[in-house]
Design a protein around this motif. Sequence first.
Motif, PDB file in Angstrom:
ATOM      1  N   GLU A 132       0.738  -1.052  -0.114  1.00 40.23           N
ATOM      2  CA  GLU A 132       0.050  -0.142   0.082  1.00 40.23           C
ATOM      3  C   GLU A 132       0.799   1.425  -0.034  1.00 40.23           C
ATOM      4  O   GLU A 132       0.545   2.224  -0.749  1.00 40.23           O
ATOM      5  N   ARG A 143      -5.366   4.282 -11.116  1.00 42.12           N
ATOM      6  CA  ARG A 143      -5.897   2.745 -11.000  1.00 42.12           C
ATOM      7  C   ARG A 143      -4.747   1.925 -12.028  1.00 42.12           C
ATOM      8  O   ARG A 143      -5.164   1.221 -12.751  1.00 42.12           O
ATOM      9  N   ILE A 197      -5.208  -6.810  -5.613  1.00 43.75           N
ATOM     10  CA  ILE A 197      -5.802  -5.477  -5.215  1.00 43.75           C
ATOM     11  C   ILE A 197      -6.863  -4.967  -6.261  1.00 43.75           C
ATOM     12  O   ILE A 197      -7.975  -4.533  -5.762  1.00 43.75           O
ATOM     13  N   ALA A 200     -10.026  -7.001  -5.137  1.00 44.61           N
ATOM     14  CA  ALA A 200     -10.839  -6.139  -3.887  1.00 44.61           C
ATOM     15  C   ALA A 200     -11.468  -5.066  -4.259  1.00 44.61           C
ATOM     16  O   ALA A 200     -12.647  -4.889  -3.934  1.00 44.61           O
ATOM     17  N   LEU A 201     -10.958  -4.235  -5.047  1.00 44.68           N
ATOM     18  CA  LEU A 201     -11.514  -3.104  -5.780  1.00 44.68           C
ATOM     19  C   LEU A 201     -12.670  -3.183  -6.536  1.00 44.68           C
ATOM     20  O   LEU A 201     -13.741  -2.519  -6.788  1.00 44.68           O
ATOM     21  N   ALA A 276      -5.699  -7.494   1.092  1.00 48.15           N
ATOM     22  CA  ALA A 276      -6.135  -6.785   0.227  1.00 48.15           C
ATOM     23  C   ALA A 276      -7.722  -6.469   0.364  1.00 48.15           C
ATOM     24  O   ALA A 276      -8.259  -5.209   0.470  1.00 48.15           O
ATOM     25  N   ARG A 277      -8.579  -7.351   0.690  1.00 44.84           N
ATOM     26  CA  ARG A 277     -10.095  -7.165   1.136  1.00 44.84           C
ATOM     27  C   ARG A 277     -10.112  -6.302   2.271  1.00 44.84           C
ATOM     28  O   ARG A 277     -10.846  -5.367   2.452  1.00 44.84           O
ATOM     29  N   ASN A 279      -8.070  -4.228   3.375  1.00 42.52           N
ATOM     30  CA  ASN A 279      -7.385  -2.731   3.317  1.00 42.52           C
ATOM     31  C   ASN A 279      -7.901  -2.087   2.139  1.00 42.52           C
ATOM     32  O   ASN A 279      -7.201  -1.059   1.980  1.00 42.52           O
ATOM     33  N   VAL A 280      -9.127  -2.624   1.711  1.00 48.15           N
ATOM     34  CA  VAL A 280      -9.278  -2.020   0.108  1.00 48.15           C
ATOM     35  C   VAL A 280      -9.705  -0.562   0.263  1.00 48.15           C
ATOM     36  O   VAL A 280      -9.532   0.179  -0.848  1.00 48.15           O
ATOM     37  N   ASP A 281     -10.039  -0.068   1.425  1.00 45.66           N
ATOM     38  CA  ASP A 281     -10.284   1.345   1.552  1.00 45.66           C
ATOM     39  C   ASP A 281      -9.013   2.121   1.357  1.00 45.66           C
ATOM     40  O   ASP A 281      -9.108   3.446   0.882  1.00 45.66           O
ATOM     41  N   PHE A 283      -6.726   1.603  -0.942  1.00 45.24           N
ATOM     42  CA  PHE A 283      -6.662   2.042  -2.412  1.00 45.24           C
ATOM     43  C   PHE A 283      -7.710   2.539  -3.179  1.00 45.24           C
ATOM     44  O   PHE A 283      -7.606   2.882  -4.359  1.00 45.24           O
ATOM     45  N   ARG A 284      -8.809   3.032  -2.600  1.00 42.25           N
ATOM     46  CA  ARG A 284      -9.755   3.665  -3.110  1.00 42.25           C
ATOM     47  C   ARG A 284      -9.529   5.252  -3.529  1.00 42.25           C
ATOM     48  O   ARG A 284      -8.781   5.769  -2.785  1.00 42.25           O
TER      49      ARG A 284
END
Length: 284
Positions: A132, A143, A197, A200-201, A276-277, A279-281, A283-284
Amino acid sequence: MKVLVTGATGHVGRHVVTQLAEAGHEVRAMTRTPATATFPAGVEVVRGDLLAPESVPVDGVERMYLFPEPRTATDVVALAKAAGVTRIVTLSSGAVTGGFDTDFQLPVEQAVEASGLEYTHIRPGDFASNTERLWGPMVRAERVVRYAQPDAPSLAIHDGDIAAVAVAALTEDGHTGRWYDLTGPELLTRREQVAAIGAALGEEVPFEEVSADEARAILERQGGWAAENAGFLLGFEDYSAGGTSFDDVDWSSALVPLPTVPEVLGRPARTYAQWARDNVDAFR
């Protein structure tokens, strides 16, 4: 039993605090910025800085999770011992097991061992959260991940698993005098990590391969931790600040998943996809 967690807002420390609190233990969370810290109800949040040993709040503490700060480790450990701390669990690095005389982790381990207190050293390899810090800015902005060596393998470990092993060492018997080398459960390439990642997104995140020099320049422009560690992460430096080559390493024999997490915790280690799931936020 009261446990002091230093580095409490760090990637691992915040999990240590939460897991201790959820298990019903009395927790004192030390951070340099208590006003911005968010912890479960009942956690005592205090200001302290390992670089200023006199500020470390060891009074009334029985056990301590110690973030590795080599410059003051001897003084901090001495203060903890004088205050009645009986057990210290250190966050260290798998580099120590690999025989590297690092300037970062090894002096902390030595200070704790010399104190005569009960100790356990936690030695993770590749932190999943590092991805991250490396790729988060790119993913959030465009992205896409532009990085070198897409087929480089990793045994990245979930930060929550590192913390869970530390919590076990802090609160259970049978871990004193041991060191735990930790890895994730599976070998993934960087390209596969980026795909996780994206999954997850729920969006495609392409991996665009660039040279090591280009990747270093990208990280240096990002600044912060990524810039500070770009040379080592991309193979321009080793732990002794010398030169090393990615192609000189026999990764097939060097990277093997270790059974430490399931042995200590009695459950499988969590996958990178799970990290990744979780901590997905970021990467948003």
